[in-house]
Design a protein around this motif. Structure first.
Motif, mmCIF file in Angstrom:
data_model
loop_
_atom_site.group_PDB
_atom_site.id
_atom_site.type_symbol
_atom_site.label_atom_id
_atom_site.label_comp_id
_atom_site.label_asym_id
_atom_site.label_seq_id
_atom_site.Cartn_x
_atom_site.Cartn_y
_atom_site.Cartn_z
ATOM 1 N N VAL A 34 6.392 4.352 -1.744
ATOM 2 C CA VAL A 34 6.649 2.949 -1.399
ATOM 3 C C VAL A 34 7.914 2.450 -2.080
ATOM 4 C CG1 VAL A 34 4.217 2.378 -1.112
ATOM 5 C CG2 VAL A 34 5.258 2.192 -3.377
ATOM 6 N N SER A 65 5.266 -3.663 3.509
ATOM 7 C CA SER A 65 5.563 -2.499 2.686
ATOM 8 C C SER A 65 5.555 -1.232 3.518
ATOM 9 C CB SER A 65 4.522 -2.394 1.563
ATOM 10 O OG SER A 65 4.662 -1.182 0.887
ATOM 11 N N GLN A 70 7.960 -4.072 -3.042
ATOM 12 C CA GLN A 70 7.298 -4.540 -1.825
ATOM 13 C C GLN A 70 5.808 -4.206 -1.833
ATOM 14 O OE1 GLN A 70 9.599 -3.422 1.651
ATOM 15 N NE2 GLN A 70 11.480 -3.883 0.540
ATOM 16 N N ALA A 71 5.491 -3.006 -2.299
ATOM 17 C CA ALA A 71 4.085 -2.607 -2.358
ATOM 18 C C ALA A 71 3.330 -3.461 -3.372
ATOM 19 C CB ALA A 71 3.979 -1.138 -2.734
#
Lengths: 401, 267
Positions: A135, A112, A139-140
């Motif tokens: 972010v 991330s 992904q985070a």
């Protein structure tokens, strides 16, 4: 089946209670080892998971420290403001190349890219300092698992919609759908929409953390395409040192930090816990070995007449000793098997008990290793009795009738 | 062809390091094939020591031992063990069956030692031998579930299983009652005649010695006389053997018999 094995089995069967007692003894030892080992490992796993389960295992940052840059850029200018925005670090300009590079690594489970900054939220008469993480939400989410830990609202962070910690929301009197004013270090003010609140089970995150879309954050802090860090999770958190070392070699101009460096105290505690567990296991094995050795030493004396006859009939020294080696091996093996059963039973009883914050898991590799060690200990324990059996004089044994 | 099975030359066996006891003193003897011999003599005269040497259970301090021309003293412990397994059958006073095994398994033990666990052929042979000693219906009995005489008969079958050239028996009837003694002796004699293997029997029992082909008398670690029973008249033989196990010889129906059999003598 070998003849020595057959004799060994019959000898063991003829001393039933003796054999049974030592097998129970070994089984208890092995069960304790399995239970204790699994308990410690699971405990540590749960502790480590709590500590780093939802945070970055390896963080890649720019090598150049922003604070030095502020000093270098001592005169008032745009740099100073930007430096403040990216609190401690200079941005990584080539981050997408780095992401492509580390994505190749099979150990990596989540990547991330993050732009981290600080800002003030004005609410009523007070200003509250917040941490902003810009972010790519999806992904985070792999690292922070925000979507499964939402308190209110929906897990979306795009455009002007942001997610904030539940404590922060309470402090500011905000609920999803509400607006907040963000004051940036350069004096700008931005109005944002609260999309939802989350509970990361971490006091400081809940009271000051804010997730925002990366593009929005980049615009906010005026960093162009830059990010301040690439946060990474890997398959086995304990392998981070080797992975990080590999990356340090391959990636230039960046700093690779891993959680172990930042959690030395925890690791020290874990390792001393492990070593006390190993110490206990070591002494359990020692007492198993002595137990088997003493039973077999007695057995050699009890069976000296039989051994003498076998030797008179042509049993070699090697065979005579093998009879006892087999007994040691079999005792270790049978004790181990019983111990595995008892240990796993113990674990399931423990796991079904109420009020546990974690469950004990065991690995078969570890269980089988313990069984193999106990079996080897049994075999080792039989060496001295076996030698005595080998050197027994058949005439003496027969004469004593 | 050479009829000599075993040949001992100047066999001496000493025990102890500082105080040396000579259990056997310069004994020279030859054993012939198919011969049924007895060794008699008082306790402690070296009978068992000689038997142990001849059976390769022990090594002489001095002297040579040749088995069918092969020198035994040059063999390693392992070779001697294999030699015993193939060539010697042992019968002991206290039967010495392994109580962990049944009668049939006890008979098979020497074959297991020599060539691994039994195949069907060897098992058949063991059964035949048990039949020969009259225990066909006791094959599956645990060894300690047999009477003393039965146990001794099992141990005879065990001594024969590997077709040894020589059967050594150390007081095989020493702790059996007189009926069982008679049975065991008859059995040994029958096997000797039928299968043609040599027997050497240490005994205190005059009845057994009397019926042997050859009597070897020992005293103080030496052979004091060695003769064929056929060369002596029954009376002469009986008188010669009397002192070996009888405390009170008495006349009965014109024959000298023992008034009180000595019970199993301690070694």
């Amino acid at each position: 089946m070998k003849f020595e094995l057959k004799v060994a089995l019959r000898f063991m069967r003829s001393g039933k209670s003796q054999t049974l007692f030592i097998i129970v003894g070994i089984a208890i030892g092995v069960a304790v080892q399995i239970f204790l080992g699994s308990l410690i490992t699971s405990l540590q796993g749960s502790l480590v998971d709590e500590t780093i389960g939802n945070s970055s295992h390896i963080t890649i940052r720019s090598e150049e420290d922003a604070t030095t840059r502020i000093l270098e850029a001592g005169e008032p200018g745009t740099l100073l403001l930007r430096g403040n925005a990216s609190t401690a670090q200079k941005e990584l300009d080539n981050w997408s190349l780095i992401v492509d590079e580390i994505r190749e690594d099979e150990a990596v489970t989540a990547i991330s890219p993050t732009l981290q900054g600080t800002a003030l939220v004005r609410s009523g008469g007070t200003d509250k300092s917040v941490q902003i993480k810009g972010v790519f939400f999806e992904q985070a989410d792999l690292i922070y698992e925000i979507s499964s830990r939402m308190v209110e609202g929906s897990p979306v962070a795009e455009g002007n919609t942001i997610l904030i910690g539940t404590k922060l929301a309470t402090d500011l009197g905000l609920r999803p759908g509400g607006n907040l004013n963000l004051l940036l270090p350069n004096g700008d003010s931005v109005r944002l929409l609260v999309g939802g609140t989350f509970d990361l089970q971490n006091e400081s995150a809940n009271s000051s953390l804010m997730f925002m879309d990366l593009r929005r954050a980049q615009k906010l802090f005026n960093t162009g395409d830059g990010v301040t860090a690439i946060e990474v999770q890997v398959e086995d958190p304990f392998a981070v040192d080797t992975i990080a070392d590999g990356w340090k070699q391959r990636l230039s101009g960046v700093k690779v930090e891993q959680w172990k460096e930042l959690n030395q105290q925890l690791l020290t505690a874990l390792s001393s816990q492990s070593s006390s567990s190993y110490t206990i296991q070591f002494f359990v094995i020692i007492s198993i070995t002595f137990g088997i050795a003493s039973v077999l030493a007695v057995s050699v004396i009890q069976k000296s007449k039989e051994i003498g006859i076998l030797k008179a009939m042509g049993t070699t020294k090697k065979s005579a000793s093998r009879i006892f080696i087999f007994q040691g091996l079999l005792l270790g093996l049978m004790g181990s098997i019983a111990g595995i059963a008892a240990g796993i039973l113990l674990l399931s009883v423990f796991n079904s008990a109420e009020g546990l914050t974690f469950s004990i898991t065991y690995s078969w590799a570890n269980v089988l290793l313990l069984a193999a060690i106990a079996t080897a200990a049994g075999t080792l324990a039989s060496v001295i009795p076996a030698r005595r059996s080998a050197n027994l004089n058949p005439m003496e044994a027969i004469k004593n009738g | 062809m050479d009829n000599i099975l075993l040949q001992g030359e100047n066999l001496t066996r000493e025990y102890g390091k500082e105080i040396i006891t000579k259990a056997l003193n310069e004994v020279t003897l030859k054993l012939n094939k198919s011969e049924f011999s007895s060794i008699i003599g008082p306790s402690g005269c070296g009978k068992s020591t000689l038997l142990n040497l001849l059976g390769a259970l022990d090594r002489p301090t001095r002297g040579r031992l040749l088995f069918q021309g092969r020198e035994l003293s040059s063999m390693s412990d392992g070779e001697l063990a294999a030699f015993r397994n193939r060539n010697i059958g042992f019968i002991f006073q206290f039967h010495h069956l392994l109580p962990e095994f049944n009668a049939l398994e006890n008979v098979l033990l020497p074959t297991w030692i020599g060539s691994g666990l039994a195949d069907r052929k060897r098992e058949e042979k063991a059964k035949e031998l048990l039949e020969l000693v009259g225990l066909k219906d006791r094959m599956k009995n645990p060894a300690n579930n047999l009477s003393g005489g039965q146990q001794q008969r099992v141990s005879i079958a065990r001594a024969l299983i590997n077709d040894p050239n020589l059967v050594l028996a150390d007081e095989p009837t020493g702790n059996l009652d007189s009926d069982a003694t008679e049975q065991v002796y008859d059995l040994l004699r029958k096997i000797n005649k039928e299968l043609g293997m040599s027997f050497l029997i240490v005994t205190h029992d005059r009845h057994i010695a009397e019926k042997s082909d050859r009597v070897i008398e020992m005293s103080d670690g030496r052979i004091v006389s060695d003769y064929k029973t056929a060369d002596k008249s029954p009376d002469e033989l009986w008188k010669r053997l009397a002192p070996h196990n009888c405390k009170f010889p008495v006349m009965e129906n014109g024959r000298l018999v023992c008034g009180m059999e000595e019970s199993a003598p301690a070694n």
